[in-house]
Design an enzyme around this catalytic site. Structure first.
Site: not given
Ligand code: DGL
Length: 264
Positions: A185-187, A153, A11-12, A43-44, A74-76
């Site tokens: 988003c996994t967060h 985060e 993940d990011s 990342y997003g 990570c979805n992104t």
């Molecule tokens: N956890 C990441 C996801 O599932 C996104 C976090 C990010 O923007 O880096 O998309």
């Protein structure tokens, strides 16, 4: 046959650990190498080319470690990973399709809120997967919510600030009879309380269970499961500060070694 090699998960940042947590419940006898690219998080909010380059770097690290499969937790990153097929022949499992399919099945009235980063929503991957079902009823709400990532985060879940930010974003969707919220988003599963405070009657769907089930199916089909009887080992790497990461993942209760620093 039993394949003892580890599974790479990335993940990011720390969000993908929510996915790893569920995957471990489904496949507890596998070893896992987790990479959080915390240095480059989020990342997003980045352009596609940048996300693709970051995804390549992490994937190459995992491929060098000889993992037998990669889970993009990570979805992104998943939305920007089609190029990885050129790097390796090992299975690559993204979170978007399994999560979208699972959500589709679970929702009764098909009023679904999909919360994801700006880049994930802009990629249209959730929209394409969900809307191809040609719903005759219900309405889907695709909401860009990259602002939630730093809240997770920085460990600000449960604070007034977090509730305020989440309410600002989705408060006006309270009366839309939404029965299911996708944490795209996994967060975002870390903000369960804040999301539920706004959409109290909805079921929250996270990526972990559907992705873990998909991983299990793929490993079984390709005869790559580890048949050991002992619990699997979890190793966590970060491109950021390992001590900080450890302090931010106290909610992760699966046994794991101290986080280690890597340079990609
Ligand atoms: N956890 C990441 C996801 O599932 C996104 C976090 C990010 O923007 O880096 O998309």
């Amino acid at each position: 046959m039993s394949d003892k090699r580890a599974i790479g998960v990335f993940d990011s940042g720390i969000g993908g650990i929510t996915t790893l947590d569920k995957i471990y419940d489904i496949l507890p006898n596998e070893d896992y190498i987790y990479v959080g690219d915390t240095l480059n998080c989020p990342y997003g909010t980045r352009p596609k080319e940048e996300i693709e380059a970051l995804v390549t770097n992490v994937a190459n690290f995992l491929i060098k470690r000889d993992v037998k499969a990669i889970v993009i937790a990570c979805n992104t990153a998943t939305a920007n990973s089609s190029h990885l097929k050129k790097l390796t022949n090992i299975p690559i499992i993204g979170v978007i399709n399994p999560t979208a399919d699972y959500a589709y099945k679970l929702s009764k009235n098909k009023n679904i809120l999909i919360l994801a980063t700006n880049a994930t929503i802009a990629s249209n991957k959730y929209q394409n997967r969900i809307e191809k079902r040609l719903f005759k009823k219900g309405k889907r709400y695709y909401v860009k919510a990259s602002e939630f990532v730093p809240i997770c985060e920085e460990g600000l879940m449960g604070t007034d600030y977090a509730l305020e930010k989440v309410t600002e974003k989705i408060g006006d969707l309270k009366d839309k009879n939404i029965d299911l919220v996708v944490c795209g988003c996994t967060h975002f599963g870390l903000l369960e309380k804040e999301i539920k405070a706004n959409i109290p009657n909805a079921t929250l769907v996270e990526c972990g269970i559907p992705t873990g089930e998909e991983l299990k199916k793929v490993l079984k089909k390709k005869d790559l499961l580890n048949d050991k009887k002992e619990k699997g080992k979890i190793t966590i790497y970060t491109t950021g500060d390992p001590e900080y990461v450890d302090s931010q993942i106290k909610w992760f209760t699966k046994e794991h070694e101290e986080t280690k620093k890597i340079h990609l």
